[in-house]
Write a protein that holds these residues in place. Structure first.
Motif, PDB file in Angstrom:
ATOM      1  N   ASP A  93       0.796  -1.228   0.000  1.00 41.34           N
ATOM      2  CA  ASP A  93       0.000   0.000   0.000  1.00 41.34           C
ATOM      3  C   ASP A  93       0.828   1.278   0.000  1.00 41.34           C
ATOM      4  O   ASP A  93       0.289   2.371   0.141  1.00 41.34           O
ATOM      5  CB  ASP A  93      -0.943   0.008   1.214  1.00 41.34           C
ATOM      6  CG  ASP A  93      -0.180  -0.042   2.542  1.00 41.34           C
ATOM      7  OD1 ASP A  93       1.047  -0.294   2.524  1.00 41.34           O
ATOM      8  OD2 ASP A  93      -0.814   0.174   3.597  1.00 41.34           O
ATOM      9  N   LYS A  94       2.138   1.165  -0.159  1.00 40.20           N
ATOM     10  CA  LYS A  94       2.978   2.367  -0.139  1.00 40.20           C
ATOM     11  C   LYS A  94       4.354   2.044  -0.710  1.00 40.20           C
ATOM     12  O   LYS A  94       4.738   0.871  -0.812  1.00 40.20           O
ATOM     13  CB  LYS A  94       3.114   2.925   1.281  1.00 40.20           C
ATOM     14  CG  LYS A  94       3.778   1.978   2.267  1.00 40.20           C
ATOM     15  CD  LYS A  94       3.927   2.601   3.648  1.00 40.20           C
ATOM     16  CE  LYS A  94       2.617   2.708   4.373  1.00 40.20           C
ATOM     17  NZ  LYS A  94       2.100   1.385   4.847  1.00 40.20           N
ATOM     18  N   LYS A  95       5.081   3.086  -1.080  1.00 41.55           N
ATOM     19  CA  LYS A  95       6.457   2.900  -1.500  1.00 41.55           C
ATOM     20  C   LYS A  95       7.302   4.025  -0.929  1.00 41.55           C
ATOM     21  O   LYS A  95       6.805   5.132  -0.683  1.00 41.55           O
ATOM     22  CB  LYS A  95       6.574   2.849  -3.021  1.00 41.55           C
ATOM     23  CG  LYS A  95       6.165   4.107  -3.766  1.00 41.55           C
ATOM     24  CD  LYS A  95       6.253   3.876  -5.275  1.00 41.55           C
ATOM     25  CE  LYS A  95       5.781   5.100  -6.056  1.00 41.55           C
ATOM     26  NZ  LYS A  95       5.816   4.849  -7.518  1.00 41.55           N
ATOM     27  N   ILE A  96       8.565   3.713  -0.703  1.00 39.35           N
ATOM     28  CA  ILE A  96       9.472   4.690  -0.114  1.00 39.35           C
ATOM     29  C   ILE A  96      10.809   4.618  -0.847  1.00 39.35           C
ATOM     30  O   ILE A  96      11.312   3.529  -1.145  1.00 39.35           O
ATOM     31  CB  ILE A  96       9.649   4.445   1.409  1.00 39.35           C
ATOM     32  CG1 ILE A  96      10.567   5.506   2.028  1.00 39.35           C
ATOM     33  CG2 ILE A  96      10.148   3.045   1.696  1.00 39.35           C
ATOM     34  CD1 ILE A  96      10.553   5.480   3.556  1.00 39.35           C
ATOM     35  N   TRP A 325      10.200  -5.369  -4.077  1.00 36.83           N
ATOM     36  CA  TRP A 325       8.763  -5.517  -3.854  1.00 36.83           C
ATOM     37  C   TRP A 325       8.565  -6.517  -2.724  1.00 36.83           C
ATOM     38  O   TRP A 325       8.949  -7.681  -2.826  1.00 36.83           O
ATOM     39  CB  TRP A 325       8.061  -6.047  -5.108  1.00 36.83           C
ATOM     40  CG  TRP A 325       7.952  -5.064  -6.228  1.00 36.83           C
ATOM     41  CD1 TRP A 325       7.500  -3.784  -6.152  1.00 36.83           C
ATOM     42  CD2 TRP A 325       8.286  -5.279  -7.604  1.00 36.83           C
ATOM     43  NE1 TRP A 325       7.532  -3.183  -7.396  1.00 36.83           N
ATOM     44  CE2 TRP A 325       8.003  -4.083  -8.311  1.00 36.83           C
ATOM     45  CE3 TRP A 325       8.778  -6.379  -8.326  1.00 36.83           C
ATOM     46  CZ2 TRP A 325       8.208  -3.950  -9.679  1.00 36.83           C
ATOM     47  CZ3 TRP A 325       8.983  -6.238  -9.693  1.00 36.83           C
ATOM     48  CH2 TRP A 325       8.699  -5.048 -10.347  1.00 36.83           C
ATOM     49  N   PHE A 326       7.962  -6.070  -1.630  1.00 39.09           N
ATOM     50  CA  PHE A 326       7.712  -6.935  -0.487  1.00 39.09           C
ATOM     51  C   PHE A 326       6.444  -7.757  -0.700  1.00 39.09           C
ATOM     52  O   PHE A 326       5.428  -7.249  -1.191  1.00 39.09           O
ATOM     53  CB  PHE A 326       7.537  -6.109   0.791  1.00 39.09           C
ATOM     54  CG  PHE A 326       8.815  -5.561   1.347  1.00 39.09           C
ATOM     55  CD1 PHE A 326       9.487  -6.224   2.358  1.00 39.09           C
ATOM     56  CD2 PHE A 326       9.350  -4.371   0.870  1.00 39.09           C
ATOM     57  CE1 PHE A 326      10.666  -5.712   2.881  1.00 39.09           C
ATOM     58  CE2 PHE A 326      10.521  -3.857   1.390  1.00 39.09           C
ATOM     59  CZ  PHE A 326      11.188  -4.535   2.395  1.00 39.09           C
ATOM     60  N   ALA A 327       6.488  -9.018  -0.293  1.00 39.68           N
ATOM     61  CA  ALA A 327       5.277  -9.824  -0.264  1.00 39.68           C
ATOM     62  C   ALA A 327       4.267  -9.165   0.684  1.00 39.68           C
ATOM     63  O   ALA A 327       4.653  -8.510   1.662  1.00 39.68           O
ATOM     64  CB  ALA A 327       5.600 -11.237   0.222  1.00 39.68           C
ATOM     65  N   LYS A 328       2.984  -9.347   0.397  1.00 36.83           N
ATOM     66  CA  LYS A 328       1.971  -8.739   1.256  1.00 36.83           C
ATOM     67  C   LYS A 328       2.085  -9.270   2.680  1.00 36.83           C
ATOM     68  O   LYS A 328       2.003  -8.524   3.641  1.00 36.83           O
ATOM     69  CB  LYS A 328       0.571  -9.019   0.693  1.00 36.83           C
ATOM     70  CG  LYS A 328      -0.530  -8.231   1.400  1.00 36.83           C
ATOM     71  CD  LYS A 328      -1.843  -8.316   0.656  1.00 36.83           C
ATOM     72  CE  LYS A 328      -2.891  -7.431   1.332  1.00 36.83           C
ATOM     73  NZ  LYS A 328      -4.190  -7.476   0.599  1.00 36.83           N
ATOM     74  N   ASP A 329       2.290 -10.584   2.799  1.00 31.62           N
ATOM     75  CA  ASP A 329       2.557 -11.181   4.110  1.00 31.62           C
ATOM     76  C   ASP A 329       4.043 -11.531   4.140  1.00 31.62           C
ATOM     77  O   ASP A 329       4.448 -12.666   3.870  1.00 31.62           O
ATOM     78  CB  ASP A 329       1.693 -12.417   4.321  1.00 31.62           C
ATOM     79  CG  ASP A 329       1.780 -12.967   5.750  1.00 31.62           C
ATOM     80  OD1 ASP A 329       2.745 -12.617   6.460  1.00 31.62           O
ATOM     81  OD2 ASP A 329       0.890 -13.744   6.141  1.00 31.62           O
TER      82      ASP A 329
END
Length: 525
Positions: A93-96, A325-329
């Protein structure tokens, strides 16, 4: 002139060869492959050029010192590019954008993670002090148990944070879990979950934010090419396509090498830069080793592996140089990699789009997309001969979705895959554990295989499988430790170690969260 034989032309072997050749030793490297660099080498596919392994260069000061110690300037050999932002992290839901510009980091944290005001400044200030204490330990030899009683080690004991995980440590600064993970994802490449990795490794993100992340024009592989050039300039020799079959051992003394072609090499000292567990399993006759028998090596803890996709595509994408890209979990993803040893249906993905910075790696209008997916090592029992094709399809579908395109396959002109099975079979990485032995406290410092190998005389180790650990700059540091160990035994002057470069942190004055006109937060001296 004493003869030194180095097994393997990876970055550790090249660095130690540079240092010893500069001291006047007769140094020869024997490399099984047809190229130098080991995992830090180049892959060419048609008109496209990729790094095989490392794509980040951090702790630049260590590489600079290795060249300086041989009377060279690294800038005369490679074209360094300071990346800003260093990399982009994307959560569901976000990026940094992670950057050395502290004002920009603070602005993003305030905007994306309300309630964490002041956290970044506290983290940077506190972790600088931690690194100042831990760095001398990572630069010192760990060849006997009494080395743990060295005053520098005793001083650093508290900073090892025994009993605290990396997430525990980061939670002292950051309240939001995603923000904690933004400063912990590197732990995965040490073979550990950030919920289990020692809190000492909070220094990893700090090092990047304090000293930067660099690209080398043409790829990080140009560093090992440069090191090979220095070795030969100094009179050292590098023999490619010259695999080592066995160590020649008399009692406990290593006297040289037996090459795969039957040639026998005599050496006063042998330095092993091959993957540690693979080397001990294949290069030493059964019954010689006691501490590192094949059975005992099987029981060690190893890092994750990686599924690699190298894509030459006929399109330019609006994508940063480095993206994670991070996994959602993410926690489930990490546990699948390190514990349950399952392939994730929603994996985390790292992608490098080097052409945005470096136009030498692909033709005009085209790109190299380097995709790395952390996966279980080969203790998982996964049959990659059956799963490679469907897993590749899963990753390509995810990439297409994340890039907002219908199908990345439409643009692919060239591709290559390296699976965990390929890492083990073709690149001789034990269990396909790309980042070597894990970095649990039980496998660090004096409990890691020692630079002066404890089971054999006149035998030395360099690389990610020995102290101080894995990662390109740390491997270069292991080379200096090993070189100095040999010089000390021969009663020769040692290669000096510089103090950690000075970093001064300024705390920006907050005024309605508008920090645009504040001074830069980090100054390098």
């Amino acid at each position: 002139m004493k003869k030194i034989a180095v097994v393997g032309a990876g970055p550790g072997g090249l660095a130690v060869a540079m240092l010893m050749a500069h001291k006047g030793y007769d140094v020869t490297i024997y490399e099984k492959q047809a190229y130098v660099g080991g995992r830090t080498s180049e892959i060419k596919i048609g008109e496209y050029k990729f790094d095989m392994g490392p794509t980040f260069l951090n702790m630049l000061y260590i590489a600079e010192e290795i060249f300086e110690l041989t009377g060279r300037n690294i800038n005369d050999y490679v074209d360094l590019i300071d990346l800003n932002p260093m990399y982009q992290l994307i959560f569901h839901d976000k990026k940094i954008n992670m950057t050395r510009d502290a004002n920009e980091m603070i602005r993003q944290i305030d905007e994306l993670f309300p309630g964490n005001e002041g956290s970044y400044e506290r983290y940077m200030e506190r972790t600088q002090k931690k690194l100042e204490v831990l760095a001398p330990v990572l630069q010192a030899p760990m060849n006997r148990m009494t080395d743990l009683l060295n005053p520098k080690v005793l001083k650093a004991a508290g900073e090892l944070e025994i009993g605290n995980s990396l997430v525990d440590t980061l939670s002292k600064f950051y309240k939001d879990e995603d923000l904690q993970l933004a400063f912990t994802f590197q732990a995965k490449y040490l073979g550990m979950s950030p919920w289990e990795s020692p809190g000492a490794f909070s220094i990893l993100s700090y090092i990047e934010h304090a000293f930067g992340v660099y690209h080398i024009k043409g790829g990080i592989n140009k560093l090992t090419d440069a090191m090979a050039k220095v070795v030969t300039e100094l009179g050292g020799k590098i023999h490619l396509n010259s695999g080592v079959k066995k160590l020649k051992v008399s009692g406990k003394k290593v006297t040289g090498l037996l090459l795969e072609d039957g040639q026998e090499i005599v050496a006063d000292e042998v330095i092993i830069n091959g993957d540690f567990a693979n080397a001990m399993t294949k290069l030493v006759e059964p019954g010689v080793l006691k501490k590192y028998t094949p059975e005992k090596l099987e029981k060690k803890q190893y890092s994750c592996s990686t599924f690699m996709l190298y894509l030459g595509v006929n399109k330019r994408f609006d994508l940063p140089h480095h993206t994670i890209w991070f996994a959602k979990d993410y926690r489930k993803n990490v546990e699948e990699i390190t514990k349950t040893k399952l392939l994730s249906e929603d994996p985390s993905i790292y992608i490098q789009n080097a052409v945005v910075t470096d136009d030498t790696v692909a033709p005009d209008g085209k790109s190299t997309l380097y995709i790395l997916v952390p996966v279980p090592n080969n203790t998982s029992g996964i049959d990659w001969s059956k799963i490679t094709a469907p897993f590749k399809d899963l990753i390509l579908n995810m990439v297409s979705d994340k890039l907002g395109i219908t199908d990345i396959r439409e643009y692919i002109e060239e591709e290559r895959i390296i699976s965990p099975a390929d890492w083990e079979r073709d690149i001789h990485v034990y269990k396909g554990a790309t980042f070597n032995l894990g970095h649990q406290l039980s496998q660090m410092l004096v409990f890691r295989p020692r630079n002066k190998f404890e089971e054999l005389d006149h035998c030395w180790l360099v690389g990610g499988g020995t102290h101080p650990g894995s990662g390109l700059p740390i491997i270069l540091e292991s080379a200096r430790i090993t070189a100095n160990g040999i010089l000390k035994e021969h009663k020769q002057p040692l290669h000096p170690v510089k103090p950690l470069p000075k970093v001064e942190h300024y705390k920006p004055v907050r005024k309605d969260k508008d920090l645009a006109h504040q001074p830069a937060a980090i100054h390098m001296n």
